[in-house]
Design an enzyme around this catalytic site. Structure first.
Site, PDB file in Angstrom:
ATOM      1  N   ASP A  78      -9.442  -6.017  -3.912  1.00 51.53           N
ATOM      2  CA  ASP A  78      -9.124  -4.763  -3.262  1.00 51.53           C
ATOM      3  C   ASP A  78     -10.068  -3.872  -3.285  1.00 51.53           C
ATOM      4  O   ASP A  78     -10.413  -3.123  -4.358  1.00 51.53           O
ATOM      5  CB  ASP A  78      -7.679  -4.163  -3.953  1.00 51.53           C
ATOM      6  CG  ASP A  78      -6.959  -3.231  -2.819  1.00 51.53           C
ATOM      7  OD1 ASP A  78      -7.768  -2.602  -1.924  1.00 51.53           O
ATOM      8  OD2 ASP A  78      -5.625  -2.956  -3.071  1.00 51.53           O
ATOM      9  N   HIS A  89      -7.096  -5.899  -0.092  1.00 52.33           N
ATOM     10  CA  HIS A  89      -5.920  -4.907  -0.072  1.00 52.33           C
ATOM     11  C   HIS A  89      -4.769  -5.506   0.770  1.00 52.33           C
ATOM     12  O   HIS A  89      -3.558  -5.198   0.805  1.00 52.33           O
ATOM     13  CB  HIS A  89      -6.439  -3.695   0.692  1.00 52.33           C
ATOM     14  CG  HIS A  89      -5.242  -2.525   0.365  1.00 52.33           C
ATOM     15  ND1 HIS A  89      -4.949  -2.089  -0.566  1.00 52.33           N
ATOM     16  CD2 HIS A  89      -5.019  -1.996   1.419  1.00 52.33           C
ATOM     17  CE1 HIS A  89      -4.101  -1.153  -0.359  1.00 52.33           C
ATOM     18  NE2 HIS A  89      -4.162  -0.871   1.056  1.00 52.33           N
ATOM     19  N   SER A 107       0.828  -1.083   0.019  1.00 49.01           N
ATOM     20  CA  SER A 107       0.023  -0.188  -0.049  1.00 49.01           C
ATOM     21  C   SER A 107       1.033   1.186  -0.118  1.00 49.01           C
ATOM     22  O   SER A 107       1.473   1.285  -0.999  1.00 49.01           O
ATOM     23  CB  SER A 107      -0.957  -0.100   1.323  1.00 49.01           C
ATOM     24  OG  SER A 107      -1.926   0.672   1.176  1.00 49.01           O
TER      25      SER A 107
END
Length: 248
Positions: free
Chosen positions: A192, A222, A93
């Protein structure tokens, strides 16, 4: 109840080194399983924790991308100080965004952005995630329901300027993808719901790397490092790392 504050880790497994970077509101635990896997397979791994992370969300609001980036650079220099001249970088991320940024500003053998946003259209989801994380921490601290509600109400009124600053970081990296020349493996969970998954395709199309690969994980969301395909992710990352040029 006292909540144990997460700590950075260094797993020394061999001459080849990988800098592991966690996500927004996360900490080194995001990449610990991956680090242990790589350690067992001959890689030294270091995972820093950014300022304001691994602590109450109220503290995160008083930090920003400049502080976090400084911690990334310190992590890179830590591996250098251990004698590693060749370093790969892998991040989840926000850590994936920093992986790309590091590839534009420092010498890396390879880069592995995982579920990395380069399209900053998820600020509302980020704030919701911050509030959920804040509630979780307060409950773990043993606070009663009324106290948790009061503190969350106060937090909600705080200026979340950190989100706008994060958007500028993401937008900036999105505009500089052509400066990434290192071999790159892009990992993206198909399920995600936090980021715009078009980011993965954007990274693949715009980086200048001659060696690049986009790998979709069909059953993952995610938090791909905790997902149902984490073992396959580990194997894919290991295979990618094994194919890099580690010679001096």
């Amino acid at each position: 109840m006292k909540v144990v504050q997460p700590k950075p880790f260094t797993f020394q497994g061999g001459d080849r080194a990988v800098l592991l970077l966690h996500g927004f509101t996360g900490h080194s635990g995001d990449v610990r399983m991956l680090g242990r896997f790589l350690e067992k397979n001959g890689y030294t791994c270091h995972a820093p924790i950014y300022a304001g992370h691994g602590v109450p969300i109220e503290e995160l609001l008083h930090t920003g991308p400049e502080d976090w980036w400084d911690d990334v650079l310190k992590g890179y220099e830590h591996l250098k100080s251990l004698g590693h001249s060749k370093i790969a970088v892998c991040g989840l991320s926000l850590g994936g965004v920093f992986s790309l940024k590091l590839a534009t500003e420092a010498e890396v053998v390879g880069a592995i952005p995982m579920c990395a946003p380069t399209i900053a259209d998820h600020q509302d989801r980020l704030k919701a995630g911050m509030m959920a994380r804040a509630k979780e921490i307060k409950q773990l601290e043993g606070k009663n329901e009324e106290q948790v509600a009061e503190e969350l109400s106060a937090l909600e009124k705080e200026p979340f300027t950190v989100l706008e600053r994060s958007k500028k970081l993401i937008d900036g990296i999105g505009e500089q993808l052509d400066l990434v020349y290192a071999p790159t493996m892009i990992a993206q969970g198909r399920l995600d719901k936090m980021i715009n998954t078009d980011s993965a395709t954007m990274i693949y199309k715009n980086i200048s790397s001659e060696e690049k690969h986009l790998q979709w994980y069909e059953k993952s969301g995610h938090a791909i490092t905790f997902g149902p395909e984490k073992d396959q992710l580990h194997e894919d990352i290991y295979a990618f790392l094994q194919g890099l040029n580690w010679e001096s």
